[in-house]
Scaffold this active site. Structure first.
Site, PDB file in Angstrom:
ATOM      1  N   ARG A  79      -7.167  -0.683   1.485  1.00  0.00           N
ATOM      2  CA  ARG A  79      -8.029  -1.773   1.054  1.00  0.00           C
ATOM      3  C   ARG A  79      -9.031  -1.982  -0.367  1.00  0.00           C
ATOM      4  NH1 ARG A  79     -11.916  -1.730   5.630  1.00  0.00           N
ATOM      5  NH2 ARG A  79     -11.136   0.059   6.179  1.00  0.00           N
ATOM      6  N   LYS A 128      -9.418  14.051   7.452  1.00  0.00           N
ATOM      7  CA  LYS A 128      -9.134  14.099   8.418  1.00  0.00           C
ATOM      8  C   LYS A 128      -8.752  15.375   9.283  1.00  0.00           C
ATOM      9  CE  LYS A 128      -5.593   9.750   7.378  1.00  0.00           C
ATOM     10  NZ  LYS A 128      -6.244   9.116   8.418  1.00  0.00           N
ATOM     11  N   LYS A 169       0.697  -1.234   0.338  1.00  0.00           N
ATOM     12  CA  LYS A 169       0.050  -0.164  -0.020  1.00  0.00           C
ATOM     13  C   LYS A 169       0.608   1.625  -0.003  1.00  0.00           C
ATOM     14  CE  LYS A 169      -3.101   2.605   2.647  1.00  0.00           C
ATOM     15  NZ  LYS A 169      -3.435   2.520   4.883  1.00  0.00           N
TER      16      LYS A 169
END
Length: 203
Positions: free
Chosen positions: A183, A109, A97
């Protein structure tokens, strides 16, 4: 001073590569730079390497494209595919990743959580560090490394909460939160890697 055993040299080289990639400031370690580091590693050890960039990802890595498409020109998402070793050797595949900076996307965030997001490419850095160890030590494997590089940026074309993405496998994925991008970035690569039925697959 006692010299280090020769067997430690590949390990130390891999750790150094991993550490330096993670510690590099995000303006100097975008998707293109992470891909360049992968190509440099391949050249050092005589590995084969292919790179898929930008809209070309839509065919085989559409979810990585979705996460990275809002990044600015020059920081487009990309997947780098490194292969090394005898093709008859046991297959070992690493998927990394490489989110070079993670704003959280439209589910942005807070500053306290964003301050260390240069490290969100640490999975890719660890995969490359391990690959360096394997190649430098001459381990008898057929090594494949898929490095999935993207920046989870915010722009008018950013992917949205509630978007439904179609993966390379044909499965659909509903986005619940754009800060759960990891993911998505590696999902298609894992599917492609699994089709080869490697003896060991690590992400």
């Amino acid at each position: 001073q006692t010299p280090l055993p020769a067997a430690l040299s590949p390990v130390l080289a891999g750790v150094e590569l991993c550490r330096d990639l993670i510690n590099t400031a995000p303006n100097a370690m975008g998707p293109a730079e992470l891909a360049a580091a992968t190509r440099a590693l391949a050249a050092e050890h005589g590995a084969e390497v292919e790179e898929v960039v930008g809209d070309a990802l839509l065919a085989d890595y559409p979810m990585c494209h979705a996460v990275g498409r809002a990044a600015s020109v020059g920081r487009e998402p990309r997947v780098v595919d490194l292969r090394w070793g005898d093709e008859s050797a046991p297959k070992v595949t690493l998927v990394g990743k490489g989110v070079c900076f993670d704003t959280g996307g439209l589910d942005v965030k807070p500053p306290s959580a964003m301050g260390n997001m240069k490290k969100d490419m640490g999975g890719a850095a660890n995969a490359l560090g391990l690959a360096k160890m394997v190649m430098a030590a001459g381990v008898d494997v057929r090594l494949r490394v898929l490095v999935c590089c993207a920046e989870n940026a915010i722009a008018g074309n950013a992917f949205r909460p509630s978007d439904v993405l179609t993966a390379a496998s044909g499965l659909t994925v509903e986005v619940g939160n754009t800060d759960a991008e990891g993911r998505l970035v590696i999902g298609d690569a894992l599917w492609h890697a699994d089709k080869e039925e490697p003896e060991l697959l690590l992400d």
